[in-house]
Design an enzyme around this catalytic site. Structure first.
Site, mmCIF file in Angstrom:
data_model
loop_
_atom_site.group_PDB
_atom_site.id
_atom_site.type_symbol
_atom_site.label_atom_id
_atom_site.label_comp_id
_atom_site.label_asym_id
_atom_site.label_seq_id
_atom_site.Cartn_x
_atom_site.Cartn_y
_atom_site.Cartn_z
ATOM 1 N N SER A 209 0.840 -1.203 0.000
ATOM 2 C CA SER A 209 0.000 0.000 0.000
ATOM 3 C C SER A 209 0.872 1.250 0.000
ATOM 4 O O SER A 209 0.567 2.236 -0.669
ATOM 5 C CB SER A 209 -0.936 -0.004 1.206
ATOM 6 N N ARG A 213 0.375 3.604 -3.179
ATOM 7 C CA ARG A 213 -0.257 4.903 -2.915
ATOM 8 C C ARG A 213 0.558 6.029 -3.559
ATOM 9 O O ARG A 213 0.037 6.868 -4.295
ATOM 10 C CB ARG A 213 -0.375 5.151 -1.414
ATOM 11 N N ASN A 217 -0.644 8.003 -7.036
ATOM 12 C CA ASN A 217 -0.872 9.446 -7.029
ATOM 13 C C ASN A 217 -0.031 10.156 -8.065
ATOM 14 O O ASN A 217 -0.511 11.004 -8.814
ATOM 15 C CB ASN A 217 -0.566 10.017 -5.647
#
Lengths: 273, 156
Positions: A209, A213, A217
């Site tokens: 994660s 992440r 992004n």
């Protein structure tokens, strides 16, 4: 070599391809010409652009902070020292709020993560065509200047954090304690396989994660810049300026989140459950 | 996206940067920060102490001024008393002196007056004799009329 009048999808494809050097089954060790060849190389390949930019930015970070560290004294701070101290104090405060043990690693680790990721994210604000065009003129076909839009870069860092989580879990709780944590909860010893599955997923999810992440992004941000760059020139500034301003928030926030989660994960590794 | 050797490369670079930061960046800066914190705390303490010293010095000055003031009042009072005493003494002395001088002057005057009267008396007797001689045309025998002359002088 350089695409003449590329279609939008070719343009996007070109901008999302790394400069890859690796072992091709047919061509041997060589630079990949196109995404197809790059994926055929499999694991035995390296993204030269990602490595070069990230290491360059890492050295920039180290140099800047080393200058600050050399100038560090207890008097009135000036110039670079001011900025460096600001960062150090900010990171130190974040670490102290979350992590209550004693560790000489976690604070510098958090500082490195925060600054390095910020610098790598910052490359996202460089106009998408500028550097890749310059390199294309110089004869380099692909050039992706934002290392954090390469999942290898983010996963490399998060695996580093993951190894530290395991190291500290074992160091603080012992092999038995760590194994117990993975297997004996939440349902007691009669449900060991199920517990292991739950806790294992929880453990593996941390680095995944963390990496995805940041990657997601920045990749999305970069993609939107590329899409905006496809518009007619008189419309571009109308969209790219607001997006760039918004992106200033994103790049800082993502660097901060990566740092905070690293601190949180490591402080969890230090605690007994 | 292709997962490849870049992953390992990044992991190694990350490790190196973290170790560099841990060894050469963090300790001097955080040390300097701690030291500065100490210095500032010491400075603030010193300032506090100085302020307290100033306060106590002020109160001491106040005390001393008060003391001095009462002393001055006392001294003034004493001086006033003393001066009036001196004036009084001087007045007394002067008065006594004056009286003495007056007394001696009066005595002198009385004495002088008595003397004058005496000599006048003698002169009058002489004059009387001379007058009588002129009137009588003869010499008054001084010896024969001595008694008379003395009586005359005493009457004058």
């Amino acid at each position: 070599m350089a695409l003449q009048n590329p279609t939008p999808s070719e343009y996007i494809q070109h901008h999302l391809t790394n400069l890859t050097y690796g072992y091709h089954p047919e061509n041997g060790w060589s630079f990949a010409h196109g995404a197809q060849e790059a994926s055929e190389m499999g694991f035995m390949a390296i993204h030269i652009d990602t490595m070069a930019w990230s290491i360059g930015l890492g050295i920039l970070f180290c140099w800047l902070f080393r200058v600050g560290a050399k100038a560090a004294h207890a008097g009135v701070p000036t110039g670079v020292l001011n900025f460096v101290e600001l960062m150090v104090e900010f990171v130190d405060k974040s670490v102290k709020e979350t992590f209550h043990g004693k560790s000489s690693l976690i604070a510098p680790l958090a500082l490195t993560i925060c600054c390095w990721i910020f610098l790598m994210n910052l490359m996202d604000l460089v106009p998408v065509d500028l550097v890749s065009y310059l390199f294309m003129v110089a004869g380099v076909e692909y050039m992706k200047i934002v290392p954090t839009t390469d999942v290898n870069a983010t996963l490399g860092m998060s695996i580093g954090v993951f190894l530290l989580i395991i190291f500290y879990s074992i160091k603080i709780k012992g092999v038995g304690g760590f194994a117990g944590e993975l297997t004996l909860q939440p349902f007691g010893k009669w449900m060991i396989p199920f517990n292991l599955l739950l806790e294992g997923v929880g453990l593996i999810a941390k680095p995944i994660s963390l990496a995805l992440r940041l990657f997601g992004n920045l990749y999305a941000g970069e993609l939107i810049f590329i899409l905006i760059a496809l518009l007619p020139f008189y419309l571009q500034w109308f969209l790219s300026v607001p997006w760039a301003i918004f992106h200033i928030l994103v790049i800082v926030l993502q660097a901060f989140i990566f740092m905070m989660l690293t601190i949180v994960y490591l402080s969890m590794a230090h605690e007994h459950h | 996206m292709n997962l490849n050797l870049t992953l390992i490369g990044q992991l190694i670079a990350f490790t190196i940067f973290v170790i560099f930061c841990m060894k050469y960046v963090w300790p001097p800066i955080s040390g300097a920060l701690v030291e500065r914190q100490k210095k500032i705390a010491e400075g603030l303490d010193a300032a506090d102490k100085a302020a307290r010293d100033l306060e106590s010095a002020k109160s001491q000055i106040e005390d001393e001024l008060k003391q001095a003031r009462t002393q001055v009042t006392e001294l003034l009072e004493q001086a006033n008393k003393r001066s009036s005493q001196i004036v009084e003494e001087a007045q007394d002395k002067a008065r006594a002196e004056a009286e003495k001088i007056m007394a001696s002057a009066q005595a002198q005057i009385a004495q002088d007056a008595a003397q004058a009267r005496e000599s006048l008396r003698a002169d009058v007797a002489k004059l009387a004799v001379v007058g009588a001689e002129r009137v009588l045309g003869a010499t008054v025998d001084q010896a024969a009329h001595k008694k008379l002359l003395a009586e005359l002088a005493a009457e004058l």
